[in-house]
Design a protein around this motif. Sequence first.
Motif, PDB file in Angstrom:
ATOM      1  N   LEU A 107       0.832  -1.203   0.000  1.00  0.00           N
ATOM      2  CA  LEU A 107       0.000   0.000   0.000  1.00  0.00           C
ATOM      3  C   LEU A 107       0.866   1.252   0.000  1.00  0.00           C
ATOM      4  N   SER A 108       1.865   1.218   0.827  1.00  0.00           N
ATOM      5  CA  SER A 108       2.745   2.374   0.948  1.00  0.00           C
ATOM      6  C   SER A 108       3.404   2.694  -0.379  1.00  0.00           C
TER       7      SER A 108
ATOM      8  N   ILE B 253       2.313   2.079  -3.422  1.00  0.00           N
ATOM      9  CA  ILE B 253       1.345   2.669  -4.351  1.00  0.00           C
ATOM     10  C   ILE B 253       0.997   4.092  -3.928  1.00  0.00           C
ATOM     11  N   ALA B 254       0.862   4.275  -2.637  1.00  0.00           N
ATOM     12  CA  ALA B 254       0.508   5.602  -2.134  1.00  0.00           C
ATOM     13  C   ALA B 254       1.631   6.606  -2.395  1.00  0.00           C
ATOM     14  N   ARG B 255       2.862   6.154  -2.268  1.00  0.00           N
ATOM     15  CA  ARG B 255       3.984   7.047  -2.515  1.00  0.00           C
ATOM     16  C   ARG B 255       4.021   7.519  -3.965  1.00  0.00           C
ATOM     17  N   ARG B 256       3.782   6.566  -4.850  1.00  0.00           N
ATOM     18  CA  ARG B 256       3.758   6.955  -6.259  1.00  0.00           C
ATOM     19  C   ARG B 256       2.663   7.985  -6.496  1.00  0.00           C
ATOM     20  N   ASN B 257       1.533   7.744  -5.847  1.00  0.00           N
ATOM     21  CA  ASN B 257       0.417   8.673  -5.920  1.00  0.00           C
ATOM     22  C   ASN B 257       0.837  10.082  -5.519  1.00  0.00           C
ATOM     23  N   LEU B 258       1.559  10.150  -4.431  1.00  0.00           N
ATOM     24  CA  LEU B 258       2.018  11.431  -3.908  1.00  0.00           C
ATOM     25  C   LEU B 258       2.950  12.127  -4.887  1.00  0.00           C
TER      26      LEU B 258
END
Lengths: 225, 225
Positions: free
Chosen positions: B134-135, B137-142
Amino acid sequence: MEEYLSILRKSNLFSGVQPEEISAMLKCLSARIKHYKKDEFIIRSGDYIRSVGMVLTGTALIIQEDFWGKRTIISEAMSGALFAETYACIPSIPIEMSVISDSECDVLFMDFNRILNVCTSACTFHTRLLQNFLSSIARRNLILTKKMQHMSKKTIREKLLSYLSAESLKNNSSTFDIPFNRQQLADYLSIDRSALSNEMSKLQDEGILTYKKNRFTLKEDLHEG
Amino acid sequence: MEEYLSILRKSNLFSGVQPEEISAMLKCLSARIKHYKKDEFIIRSGDYIRSVGMVLTGTALIIQEDFWGKRTIISEAMSGALFAETYACIPSIPIEMSVISDSECDVLFMDFNRILNVCTSACTFHTRLLQNFLSSIARRNLILTKKMQHMSKKTIREKLLSYLSAESLKNNSSTFDIPFNRQQLADYLSIDRSALSNEMSKLQDEGILTYKKNRFTLKEDLHEG
DNA sequence: TCATTTCTGTTGTAATTACAACATTATAAA
DNA sequence: TTTATAATGTTGTAATTACAACAGAAATGA
């Protein structure tokens, strides 16, 4: 809590979860509802986020303030929309935007750790919840990646063709409809509307594409060289 | 499988998982390794993705082909890097890029559903794995969101100031170092390097900022009006 | 139908940008 | 140190773009 069940049922996060399960899951997620008047901070830039928020009623604005204090509205969150979910996944990084109520709001907060740690037996739909949560973050990722590919092109022509090419491939057809009008497309690509219209005319004159309203056709043969 | 443990231990996905647990987890994830020669398709555009890939050895290229068949390299994946993880989260949407081996490659595939469905007792570190996943994917999102905010500005000046403002806020200081040289910054913002240098000079002349090499200082007072 | 409003295309101009070519300044290597 | 190499800054020009203003087309509603 019960009064919001109809909203939760329609939300993407609880999609596919049996209505009667939702109440049980809310307990398991340590869900709590907070009420906000208009123009209150729901989340402050700099906070460390451990909960995922969902707007139940009203509207919240996600805003950002730059070095000189100038505010920009990043997006709007309405009934059923999640916010702060990206930062909840990275608890070590403080959030760099604020969430403010744009009207009276009811907001649901759910512990991120409770979403992550699937409880043993009680709630059978927990995996589905996790799946929905992941899916929502992944979808945003996809949308951003796609947009970035178009926007990283330098000219209007390249941006437009990049967008149209992607739409064509998505539809598996050289003829397809796009979901934007001219102004929306210009905004999406961060370009000027009239310059966009102008470029479209040129491309049509050059035989690279044809269009009528929102229906476009790309031409396979570019007659290069 | 054992021979790759040192690579897995260094990967973000298995970060925080005890080395001796990794082997057990690989079974639980239905992990399998495939070997590729140079220039083979690892994933084909249009495939429906159910597994997450990780490059163990060698290099893979993530590429995209547009309507006219023109290929673009989206990114490079090397030892420890995940790929196709976003699409694995949305199994209903076919992937819109291809992954091709750029050298001989060993690639690990893990069932997405196995990542999602935390197994009962056997692997105690499964939650950690999910968290890492999750982290990432979330980082890429950021990263994408942040870049988008700068790139959606229309002029070089606005793009640059948007970037510098964000860096300043991140560092909690009006003076800060940036991790790019001029060419890299220009590429990041999709603008011309010399035009960037030029704009930086002007901003310094106007007293809006000062800089020396990679160290920048933003001035609080803009003397507007 | 007609009137009104919204959307789209067209044009001209000023501003911005890319690009190339070169000057200057750092950095690395010998 | 000197030399070579890379990074950065500067300038001029051609191309591209934003912006404004307007004309025509399409959609909307009375």
